[in-house]
Design an enzyme around this catalytic site. Structure first.
Site, PDB file in Angstrom:
ATOM      1  N   ASN A   1       0.808  -1.213   0.000  1.00 42.43           N
ATOM      2  CA  ASN A   1       0.000   0.000   0.000  1.00 42.43           C
ATOM      3  C   ASN A   1       0.842   1.265   0.000  1.00 42.43           C
ATOM      4  O   ASN A   1       2.055   1.227   0.220  1.00 42.43           O
ATOM      5  CB  ASN A   1      -0.967  -0.014   1.184  1.00 42.43           C
ATOM      6  CG  ASN A   1      -2.240  -0.766   0.847  1.00 42.43           C
ATOM      7  OD1 ASN A   1      -3.038  -0.313   0.034  1.00 42.43           O
ATOM      8  ND2 ASN A   1      -2.407  -1.929   1.456  1.00 42.43           N
TER       9      ASN A   1
ATOM     10  N   HIS B   1      23.890   1.198   8.569  1.00 46.72           N
ATOM     11  CA  HIS B   1      25.078   2.035   8.433  1.00 46.72           C
ATOM     12  C   HIS B   1      26.136   1.620   9.440  1.00 46.72           C
ATOM     13  O   HIS B   1      25.822   1.260  10.580  1.00 46.72           O
ATOM     14  CB  HIS B   1      24.736   3.511   8.678  1.00 46.72           C
ATOM     15  CG  HIS B   1      24.055   4.162   7.530  1.00 46.72           C
ATOM     16  ND1 HIS B   1      24.746   4.652   6.446  1.00 46.72           N
ATOM     17  CD2 HIS B   1      22.751   4.390   7.275  1.00 46.72           C
ATOM     18  CE1 HIS B   1      23.895   5.159   5.585  1.00 46.72           C
ATOM     19  NE2 HIS B   1      22.666   5.015   6.065  1.00 46.72           N
TER      20      HIS B   1
ATOM     21  N   ALA C   1      -0.044  -0.972   9.367  1.00 48.88           N
ATOM     22  CA  ALA C   1       0.566   0.279   8.939  1.00 48.88           C
ATOM     23  C   ALA C   1       1.748   0.681   9.814  1.00 48.88           C
ATOM     24  O   ALA C   1       1.810   0.357  11.000  1.00 48.88           O
ATOM     25  CB  ALA C   1      -0.476   1.393   8.952  1.00 48.88           C
TER      26      ALA C   1
ATOM     27  N   ALA D   1       0.216  -2.875  13.695  1.00 47.11           N
ATOM     28  CA  ALA D   1       0.635  -1.547  13.252  1.00 47.11           C
ATOM     29  C   ALA D   1       1.687  -0.974  14.202  1.00 47.11           C
ATOM     30  O   ALA D   1       1.596  -1.126  15.417  1.00 47.11           O
ATOM     31  CB  ALA D   1      -0.569  -0.605  13.186  1.00 47.11           C
TER      32      ALA D   1
ATOM     33  N   ARG E   1       6.899  -7.797  20.772  1.00 52.84           N
ATOM     34  CA  ARG E   1       6.571  -8.874  21.715  1.00 52.84           C
ATOM     35  C   ARG E   1       5.410  -9.702  21.167  1.00 52.84           C
ATOM     36  O   ARG E   1       4.579  -9.195  20.409  1.00 52.84           O
ATOM     37  CB  ARG E   1       6.242  -8.308  23.087  1.00 52.84           C
ATOM     38  CG  ARG E   1       4.998  -7.490  23.130  1.00 52.84           C
ATOM     39  CD  ARG E   1       4.811  -6.715  24.427  1.00 52.84           C
ATOM     40  NE  ARG E   1       3.553  -6.023  24.452  1.00 52.84           N
ATOM     41  CZ  ARG E   1       3.235  -4.957  23.735  1.00 52.84           C
ATOM     42  NH1 ARG E   1       4.105  -4.435  22.903  1.00 52.84           N
ATOM     43  NH2 ARG E   1       2.048  -4.400  23.825  1.00 52.84           N
TER      44      ARG E   1
END
Length: 163
Positions: free
Chosen positions: A58, A88, A119, A137, A157
């Site tokens: 999405n 990095h 999301a 989410a 968790r």
């Protein structure tokens, strides 16, 4: 870059798939959907991105190729998720971080079949999400998630399992 898009896949004209200078392969499987404002950026390594069949990415998702990303079949990914299979280097405080390059691979990111990702999730190098998982989410995913687990949070968790 080699871009392989199955003829039945749908990639929005507003998605942004950048060219690779390292020969990265980006493969999008049958009946998959890459929505508007999805960004696929070859950066931080020469890993391939393999998106399986019947996957939905999405709006607002960002994928860095890094050390590679594999997404299985029948995976639903909600808006604004980030997949970063690269880290990095930063250990030498006498050098700027941007001059230190990247750390060795932790294995890339692997997402199994039949997974639902909510999301605003973030997936880090070395994340393995096995078959049938639900990622709530806002979860930050690192390490391995056992099959059919329901996980949430930062730190991640276990909050349940699919029966």
């Amino acid at each position: 870059m080699t871009l392989e898009i199955d003829p039945t896949a749908r990639v929005s004209r507003l998605a942004d798939i950048e060219d690779s200078v390292r020969g990265t392969v980006i493969r999008i499987g049958a009946r998959s959907v890459v929505d508007s404002f999805v960004k696929i950026k070859p950066a931080g390594g020469s890993g391939d991105v393999v998106i399986g069949e019947n996957v939905t990415l999405n709006s607002g998702c960002v994928i860095y190729t890094g050390h590679g990303l594999t997404i299985g079949d029948n995976v639903a990914i909600a808006a604004n998720c980030t997949f970063a299979p690269v880290n990095h280097a930063f250990e030498d405080r006498n050098r700027l971080i941007v001059e230190q390059g990247f750390q060795p691979s932790r294995g890339g990111i692997r997402i199994g079949d039949d997974v639902w990702i909510g999301a605003n999730c973030v997936f880090l190098d070395g994340a393995v999400v096995n078959t049938g998982c639900v990622i709530a989410a806002g979860t930050v995913v690192k390490g391995e998630v056992p099959a059919y687990s329901v996980v949430a949070g930062n730190p991640m968790r276990l909050i349940g399992t699919r029966t």
